[in-house]
Design an enzyme around this catalytic site. Structure first.
Site, PDB file in Angstrom:
ATOM      1  N   ARG A  75       0.840  -1.209   0.000  1.00 13.95           N
ATOM      2  CA  ARG A  75       0.000   0.000   0.000  1.00 13.95           C
ATOM      3  C   ARG A  75       0.864   1.243   0.000  1.00 13.95           C
ATOM      4  O   ARG A  75       0.564   2.242  -0.657  1.00 13.95           O
ATOM      5  CB  ARG A  75      -0.934  -0.025   1.221  1.00 13.95           C
ATOM      6  CG  ARG A  75      -1.992  -1.094   1.154  1.00 13.95           C
ATOM      7  CD  ARG A  75      -2.785  -1.164   2.451  1.00 13.95           C
ATOM      8  NE  ARG A  75      -3.485   0.079   2.753  1.00 13.95           N
ATOM      9  CZ  ARG A  75      -4.001   0.354   3.957  1.00 13.95           C
ATOM     10  NH1 ARG A  75      -3.882  -0.508   4.946  1.00 13.95           N
ATOM     11  NH2 ARG A  75      -4.642   1.483   4.168  1.00 13.95           N
ATOM     12  N   HIS A 120      -8.053   7.910  11.615  1.00 17.62           N
ATOM     13  CA  HIS A 120      -7.494   6.552  11.659  1.00 17.62           C
ATOM     14  C   HIS A 120      -5.984   6.543  11.524  1.00 17.62           C
ATOM     15  O   HIS A 120      -5.390   5.528  11.178  1.00 17.62           O
ATOM     16  CB  HIS A 120      -8.142   5.687  10.564  1.00 17.62           C
ATOM     17  CG  HIS A 120      -9.605   5.499  10.765  1.00 17.62           C
ATOM     18  ND1 HIS A 120     -10.479   5.254   9.733  1.00 17.62           N
ATOM     19  CD2 HIS A 120     -10.356   5.545  11.895  1.00 17.62           C
ATOM     20  CE1 HIS A 120     -11.713   5.139  10.222  1.00 17.62           C
ATOM     21  NE2 HIS A 120     -11.672   5.322  11.536  1.00 17.62           N
ATOM     22  N   CYS A 128       6.589   1.954  17.727  1.00 16.35           N
ATOM     23  CA  CYS A 128       6.917   0.744  18.482  1.00 16.35           C
ATOM     24  C   CYS A 128       5.649   0.012  18.906  1.00 16.35           C
ATOM     25  O   CYS A 128       4.770   0.616  19.532  1.00 16.35           O
ATOM     26  CB  CYS A 128       7.724   1.138  19.734  1.00 16.35           C
ATOM     27  SG  CYS A 128       8.005  -0.252  20.858  1.00 16.35           S
ATOM     28  N   CYS A 132       6.596   2.017  23.422  1.00 18.31           N
ATOM     29  CA  CYS A 132       7.613   2.778  24.180  1.00 18.31           C
ATOM     30  C   CYS A 132       7.591   4.249  23.791  1.00 18.31           C
ATOM     31  O   CYS A 132       8.241   5.079  24.408  1.00 18.31           O
ATOM     32  CB  CYS A 132       9.010   2.177  23.925  1.00 18.31           C
ATOM     33  SG  CYS A 132       9.783   2.715  22.392  1.00 18.31           S
ATOM     34  N   GLY A 190     -16.704  10.006  -0.609  1.00 21.51           N
ATOM     35  CA  GLY A 190     -15.981   8.764  -0.876  1.00 21.51           C
ATOM     36  C   GLY A 190     -15.881   7.827   0.303  1.00 21.51           C
ATOM     37  O   GLY A 190     -14.812   7.276   0.582  1.00 21.51           O
ATOM     38  N   THR A 191     -17.013   7.634   0.993  1.00 20.92           N
ATOM     39  CA  THR A 191     -16.996   6.678   2.100  1.00 20.92           C
ATOM     40  C   THR A 191     -18.240   5.808   2.085  1.00 20.92           C
ATOM     41  O   THR A 191     -19.333   6.273   1.819  1.00 20.92           O
ATOM     42  CB  THR A 191     -16.864   7.376   3.476  1.00 20.92           C
ATOM     43  OG1 THR A 191     -16.820   6.381   4.502  1.00 20.92           O
ATOM     44  CG2 THR A 191     -17.983   8.353   3.751  1.00 20.92           C
TER      45      THR A 191
HETATM   46  C1  BV8 Z   1     -13.199   1.300  17.752  1.00 20.83           C
HETATM   47  C2  BV8 Z   1      -6.693   2.339   9.373  1.00 20.83           C
HETATM   48  C3  BV8 Z   1     -13.447   1.155  20.082  1.00 20.83           C
HETATM   49  C4  BV8 Z   1      -6.035   1.036   9.100  1.00 20.83           C
HETATM   50  C5  BV8 Z   1      -9.089   1.883   9.424  1.00 20.83           C
HETATM   51  C6  BV8 Z   1     -19.723   0.620  16.710  1.00 20.83           C
HETATM   52  C7  BV8 Z   1     -19.036   1.501  17.525  1.00 20.83           C
HETATM   53  C8  BV8 Z   1     -17.662   1.393  17.688  1.00 20.83           C
HETATM   54  C9  BV8 Z   1     -16.951   0.386  17.008  1.00 20.83           C
HETATM   55  C10 BV8 Z   1     -17.621  -0.490  16.210  1.00 20.83           C
HETATM   56  C11 BV8 Z   1     -19.006  -0.387  16.060  1.00 20.83           C
HETATM   57  N1  BV8 Z   1     -19.397  -1.376  15.232  1.00 20.83           N
HETATM   58  C12 BV8 Z   1     -18.318  -2.103  14.853  1.00 20.83           C
HETATM   59  C13 BV8 Z   1     -17.219  -1.595  15.442  1.00 20.83           C
HETATM   60  C14 BV8 Z   1     -15.867  -2.121  15.279  1.00 20.83           C
HETATM   61  C15 BV8 Z   1     -15.134  -1.533  14.066  1.00 20.83           C
HETATM   62  C16 BV8 Z   1     -16.011  -1.363  12.859  1.00 20.83           C
HETATM   63  O1  BV8 Z   1     -16.442  -0.258  12.557  1.00 20.83           O
HETATM   64  N2  BV8 Z   1     -16.278  -2.431  12.164  1.00 20.83           N
HETATM   65  C17 BV8 Z   1     -17.157  -2.345  11.008  1.00 20.83           C
HETATM   66  C18 BV8 Z   1     -16.340  -2.402   9.718  1.00 20.83           C
HETATM   67  C19 BV8 Z   1     -18.131  -3.503  11.103  1.00 20.83           C
HETATM   68  N3  BV8 Z   1     -14.537  -0.267  14.440  1.00 20.83           N
HETATM   69  C20 BV8 Z   1     -13.350  -0.260  15.071  1.00 20.83           C
HETATM   70  O2  BV8 Z   1     -12.760  -1.255  15.410  1.00 20.83           O
HETATM   71  C21 BV8 Z   1     -12.768   1.111  15.383  1.00 20.83           C
HETATM   72  N4  BV8 Z   1     -12.332   1.179  16.746  1.00 20.83           N
HETATM   73  O3  BV8 Z   1     -14.369   1.257  17.574  1.00 20.83           O
HETATM   74  O4  BV8 Z   1     -12.608   1.427  18.987  1.00 20.83           O
HETATM   75  C22 BV8 Z   1     -13.247  -0.310  20.309  1.00 20.83           C
HETATM   76  C23 BV8 Z   1     -12.126  -0.695  20.984  1.00 20.83           C
HETATM   77  C24 BV8 Z   1     -11.956  -2.073  21.248  1.00 20.83           C
HETATM   78  C25 BV8 Z   1     -12.895  -3.005  20.775  1.00 20.83           C
HETATM   79  C26 BV8 Z   1     -14.025  -2.585  20.044  1.00 20.83           C
HETATM   80  C27 BV8 Z   1     -14.189  -1.227  19.813  1.00 20.83           C
HETATM   81  C28 BV8 Z   1     -11.524   1.366  14.546  1.00 20.83           C
HETATM   82  C29 BV8 Z   1     -11.870   1.471  13.099  1.00 20.83           C
HETATM   83  C30 BV8 Z   1     -10.646   1.991  12.327  1.00 20.83           C
HETATM   84  C31 BV8 Z   1     -10.134   0.920  11.404  1.00 20.83           C
HETATM   85  N5  BV8 Z   1      -8.997   1.433  10.623  1.00 20.83           N
HETATM   86  N6  BV8 Z   1      -8.012   2.363   8.763  1.00 20.83           N
HETATM   87  C32 BV8 Z   1      -5.517   0.957   7.691  1.00 20.83           C
HETATM   88  O5  BV8 Z   1      -5.817   1.842   6.881  1.00 20.83           O
HETATM   89  O6  BV8 Z   1      -4.771  -0.013   7.410  1.00 20.83           O
HETATM   90  S1  BV8 Z   1     -10.618   1.966   8.699  1.00 20.83           S
HETATM   91  C33 BV8 Z   1     -10.459   1.853   7.023  1.00 20.83           C
HETATM   92  O7  BV8 Z   1     -11.812   1.814   6.554  1.00 20.83           O
HETATM   93  C34 BV8 Z   1      -9.851   3.028   6.316  1.00 20.83           C
HETATM   94  O8  BV8 Z   1      -9.421   4.077   7.146  1.00 20.83           O
HETATM   95  C35 BV8 Z   1     -11.001   3.510   5.435  1.00 20.83           C
HETATM   96  O9  BV8 Z   1     -10.939   4.815   5.111  1.00 20.83           O
HETATM   97  C36 BV8 Z   1     -12.117   3.173   6.357  1.00 20.83           C
HETATM   98  C37 BV8 Z   1     -13.537   3.287   5.991  1.00 20.83           C
HETATM   99  O10 BV8 Z   1     -13.734   2.803   4.755  1.00 20.83           O
HETATM  100  P1  BV8 Z   1     -14.068   3.882   3.603  1.00 20.83           P
HETATM  101  O11 BV8 Z   1     -13.104   5.015   3.707  1.00 20.83           O
HETATM  102  O12 BV8 Z   1     -15.493   4.196   3.670  1.00 20.83           O
HETATM  103  O13 BV8 Z   1     -13.650   3.060   2.347  1.00 20.83           O
HETATM  104  P2  BV8 Z   1     -14.547   2.003   1.563  1.00 20.83           P
HETATM  105  O14 BV8 Z   1     -13.639   1.287   0.638  1.00 20.83           O
HETATM  106  O15 BV8 Z   1     -15.376   1.228   2.552  1.00 20.83           O
HETATM  107  O16 BV8 Z   1     -15.579   2.900   0.729  1.00 20.83           O
HETATM  108  C38 BV8 Z   1     -15.113   3.736  -0.298  1.00 20.83           C
HETATM  109  C39 BV8 Z   1     -16.347   4.399  -0.885  1.00 20.83           C
HETATM  110  O17 BV8 Z   1     -15.927   5.321  -1.881  1.00 20.83           O
HETATM  111  C40 BV8 Z   1     -17.283   3.404  -1.587  1.00 20.83           C
HETATM  112  O18 BV8 Z   1     -18.620   3.714  -1.237  1.00 20.83           O
HETATM  113  C41 BV8 Z   1     -17.026   3.664  -3.080  1.00 20.83           C
HETATM  114  O19 BV8 Z   1     -18.198   3.462  -3.825  1.00 20.83           O
HETATM  115  C42 BV8 Z   1     -16.654   5.114  -3.075  1.00 20.83           C
HETATM  116  N7  BV8 Z   1     -15.786   5.550  -4.184  1.00 20.83           N
HETATM  117  C43 BV8 Z   1     -14.819   4.833  -4.815  1.00 20.83           C
HETATM  118  N8  BV8 Z   1     -14.222   5.620  -5.744  1.00 20.83           N
HETATM  119  C44 BV8 Z   1     -14.821   6.850  -5.662  1.00 20.83           C
HETATM  120  C45 BV8 Z   1     -15.817   6.813  -4.667  1.00 20.83           C
HETATM  121  N9  BV8 Z   1     -16.587   7.870  -4.365  1.00 20.83           N
HETATM  122  C46 BV8 Z   1     -16.360   9.013  -5.039  1.00 20.83           C
HETATM  123  N10 BV8 Z   1     -15.424   9.142  -6.020  1.00 20.83           N
HETATM  124  C47 BV8 Z   1     -14.645   8.080  -6.352  1.00 20.83           C
HETATM  125  N11 BV8 Z   1     -13.726   8.215  -7.339  1.00 20.83           N
END
Ligand code: BV8
Length: 245
Positions: A75, A120, A128, A132, A190-191
């Site tokens: 990536r 994010h 680390c 640390c 874009g989300t």
């Molecule tokens: C947390 C970094 C507390 C890593 C990422 C409710 C409340 C709280 C938590 C949860 C909850 N329900 C579930 C959870 C858990 C989980 C979660 O959300 N799971 C979901 C998926 C079921 N959330 C977490 O774990 C979060 N932490 O809640 O902490 C906690 C603590 C302990 C235990 C439990 C909870 C942390 C979430 C962060 C994850 N890290 N990124 C990395 O990048 O490697 S998230 C990752 O997804 C990216 O950052 C990305 O940006 C993000 C979201 O996705 P999108 O950006 O929307 O991207 P996606 O591909 O999905 O969509 C793209 C869109 O663009 C599409 O619609 C497409 O059609 C469109 N598109 C494409 N091209 C274009 C376009 N639009 C316009 N123009 C274009 N050209």
């Protein structure tokens, strides 16, 4: 959308022009036209072979740190060749708009956005895994893989991003909540709006009375909250919406 004077663009542009306190909430689709893979679009390579939810998680790193760091290296190399697109540049021409992004790439920063909240984290550095406090910048075109922390010798440097199952950075979340509650208009760009708690900011803005303008290539979970929904590419629509195209 191929009619430059599309009625929907005109109505949304008017709402943005009237806004006194706009913010923008963005996801991977903003960077997709720059060649940066999204999380859920049917991709090739990594995304079709591995579940990003697993790779971007502490369990995934514990299970196979080499695979995870190879995924980040792929990536990072992809991002190293990416340039900010017309969508990033259109947002950068509006310093009045606070940028709340889920994206970990540096394209909004490189476009010139300095009112930037990365919910994010930031993929351009490693920290680390033993917590640390050591952090080091990564050469995105030649990213390091698994290695000992040079400061405390614990095995395992990892990207400074928020993994699934990890809490979001406290300061970034507080700033994002404040900007969301204070805004009178939120661009949602874009989300897929499925990752929480980030996606909850859209409903929070809507309930606080903000106008919601969605720009996305397809309808999403946030569509019911839209006052304006513009289906198309962010890099084509944003310049027309924000007056730089
Ligand atoms: C947390 C970094 C507390 C890593 C990422 C409710 C409340 C709280 C938590 C949860 C909850 N329900 C579930 C959870 C858990 C989980 C979660 O959300 N799971 C979901 C998926 C079921 N959330 C977490 O774990 C979060 N932490 O809640 O902490 C906690 C603590 C302990 C235990 C439990 C909870 C942390 C979430 C962060 C994850 N890290 N990124 C990395 O990048 O490697 S998230 C990752 O997804 C990216 O950052 C990305 O940006 C993000 C979201 O996705 P999108 O950006 O929307 O991207 P996606 O591909 O999905 O969509 C793209 C869109 O663009 C599409 O619609 C497409 O059609 C469109 N598109 C494409 N091209 C274009 C376009 N639009 C316009 N123009 C274009 N050209």
């Amino acid at each position: 959308m191929n009619d430059p004077h599309d009625e929907r663009i005109i109505l949304a542009s008017r709402a943005i022009a009237k806004s006194q306190n706009p913010c923008c909430f963005s996801g991977a689709g903003l960077s997709a036209p720059s060649g940066v893979g999204t999380f859920r679009d049917p991709g090739d390579g990594w995304w079709s072979r591995h579940d990003p939810m697993k790779l971007a998680s502490p369990d995934g790193f514990a299970e196979d740190p080499e695979l995870v760091m190879k995924w980040y290296a792929a990536r990072r190399i992809q991002m190293a060749h990416a340039q900010p697109n017309a969508g990033h540049l259109a947002l950068a021409c509006r310093p009045d708009i606070i940028q709340i992004t889920q994206n970990t790439d540096d394209l909004l920063k490189r476009a010139g956005c300095d009112r930037l909240i990365q919910l994010h984290g930031d993929i351009t550095s490693d920290r680390c895994h033993g917590n640390c406090g050591h952090v080091e910048h990564v050469d995105m075109s030649n990213p390091s893989l698994n290695r000992y922390c040079p400061a405390c010798s614990v095995w395992g440097m990892r990207p400074t991003v928020t993994w699934f199952g990890e809490s979001l950075p406290t300061a970034a979340w507080a700033l994002a909540e404040e900007a969301t509650l204070n805004c009178d208009l939120m661009l949602v760009v874009g989300t897929s709006a499925v990752v929480y708690p980030a996606a909850a900011l859209i409903e929070l803005a809507s309930r606080a009375g903000a106008t919601i303008v969605i720009i996305n290539s397809e309808s999403t979970a946030a569509t019911p909250l839209a006052d304006h929904e513009l289906i198309g590419s962010a890099e084509e629509i944003l310049p027309r919406l924000l007056g730089s195209g």
